[in-house]
Design a protein around this motif. Structure first.
Motif, PDB file in Angstrom:
ATOM      1  N   ARG A  62      25.388 -16.202  -3.612  1.00  0.00           N
ATOM      2  CA  ARG A  62      24.435 -15.150  -3.981  1.00  0.00           C
ATOM      3  C   ARG A  62      25.141 -13.880  -4.453  1.00  0.00           C
ATOM      4  O   ARG A  62      24.741 -13.253  -5.427  1.00  0.00           O
ATOM      5  N   PHE A  63      26.183 -13.490  -3.711  1.00  0.00           N
ATOM      6  CA  PHE A  63      26.815 -12.198  -3.978  1.00  0.00           C
ATOM      7  C   PHE A  63      28.232 -12.387  -4.509  1.00  0.00           C
ATOM      8  O   PHE A  63      28.948 -13.292  -4.082  1.00  0.00           O
ATOM      9  N   ARG A  64      28.644 -11.486  -5.420  1.00  0.00           N
ATOM     10  CA  ARG A  64      30.002 -11.540  -5.967  1.00  0.00           C
ATOM     11  C   ARG A  64      31.009 -10.857  -5.045  1.00  0.00           C
ATOM     12  O   ARG A  64      32.204 -11.107  -5.129  1.00  0.00           O
ATOM     13  N   SER A  65      30.528  -9.919  -4.213  1.00  0.00           N
ATOM     14  CA  SER A  65      31.419  -9.174  -3.320  1.00  0.00           C
ATOM     15  C   SER A  65      30.561  -8.549  -2.227  1.00  0.00           C
ATOM     16  O   SER A  65      29.348  -8.378  -2.397  1.00  0.00           O
ATOM     17  N   VAL A  66      31.222  -8.206  -1.105  1.00  0.00           N
ATOM     18  CA  VAL A  66      30.496  -7.578   0.012  1.00  0.00           C
ATOM     19  C   VAL A  66      31.366  -6.475   0.601  1.00  0.00           C
ATOM     20  O   VAL A  66      32.595  -6.618   0.703  1.00  0.00           O
TER      21      VAL A  66
END
Ligand SMILES: N[C@@H](CCC(=O)N[C@@H](CS)C(=O)NCC(=O)O)C(=O)O
Length: 276
Positions: free
Chosen positions: A162-166
């Motif tokens: 879902r996410f490219r980075s956190v």
């Protein structure tokens, strides 16, 4: 969806919108910053999940993220932290009930009917903003502060792809072992602690690891650091040998003065992943 306000901001628009939510069964309000580029093409988005006592508004007005998001051509979304309203359960304490949804789906009374913040931020609001605004659903990253840092880390680890980075500011890292967590997970999910584990970033890190860029900042003199337990998360990151930047920032506390001091770093960190 109702437009509460729209203000020109760093060449883009800072909007506030309200909509009836199926997930929470009440009206929900969120802030959305769209950079100028969104007038021409879909833009990447950075989610910002807020902490205890916050609404959609705190980070929107205090974090200072829009200047850097405008520079990078990135949208920012600021969801509320819980369902709200007269028909919605609440508690006198600041850290339970309205303003303290903890990004879980409650299964216990009196919380179960409305406190479904996991579904709201993982499913309903993403569908809404990528459907109704010029946002690129394939380029999403996530950050958050305190309870919102907990939300950002647990969503990123639970929704691979879902996410490219956190990233996170002063996240609650190990809620199953902290008074910022045990009380709320017990109230919302019940006494069976096995149902809590999927909402604990340290346990998720130990079990699954993470394969996207990860950045965490915590103030070395954060007044809540014993409740946040960044050392437990760091140990899990080390044990799994997950590439990450975990920093203790000398002399900073838990406030938005801390968040606003490092928000440029975080927006740049996400921009690198979103434009890779
Ligand atoms: N009110 C609580 C702490 C709540 C708190 O620090 N909330 C943080 C997130 S965990 C926050 O962002 N507060 C709202 C703000 O500073 O605008 C207390 O004093 O014990």
């Amino acid at each position: 969806m109702e437009t509460i306000s729209e203000n020109r901001c760093f060449g883009g628009v800072q909007g506030v919108y309200r909509h009836p939510s199926k997930a929470t069964g009440c009206d929900m309000t969120f802030g959305l910053f769209l950079p100028e580029e969104a007038e021409d093409h879909p833009v990447p988005v950075l989610w910002y999940l807020s902490g205890l006592t916050c609404t959609h508004e705190n980070a929107m007005v205090k974090a200072g993220a829009q200047a850097w998001a405008a520079e990078q051509g990135i949208a920012l979304v600021f969801p509320d932290t819980s369902p709200r309203g007269e028909g919605v359960a609440d508690d006198e304490a600041y850290d339970l009930g309205q303003g303290a949804g903890f990004y879980v789906n409650a299964t216990q009374d009196p919380w179960a009917p409305h406190f479904r913040m996991w579904d709201y931020v993982a499913d309903e609001l993403p569908r809404l903003i990528t459907g109704d605004f010029n946002i690129d659903e394939d380029r999403q990253s996530i950050t958050g502060h305190s309870m919102g840092g907990h939300g950002a880390l647990t969503l990123a680890m639970s929704l691979p792809g879902r996410f490219r980075s956190v990233s996170a500011f002063s996240p609650i890292c190990h809620p199953t072992a902290s008074d910022w967590g045990r009380k709320q997970l017990g109230a919302y999910l019940g006494d069976d602690e096995s149902t809590w584990a999927v909402h604990d970033a340290t346990l998720l890190m130990r079990e699954k690891g993470l394969d996207i860029p990860l950045l965490v900042d915590t103030g070395s003199t954060d007044q809540f650091v014993d409740l946040l337990m960044p050392e437990a998360f760091a140990e899990a990151v080390n044990t799994r040998r997950v590439p990450a930047t975990l920093r203790l920032q000398k002399g900073y506390d838990h406030s938005y003065f801390f968040v606003s001091s490092f928000i440029e770093d975080h927006v740049s960190f996400h921009a690198e992943a979103l434009y890779e």
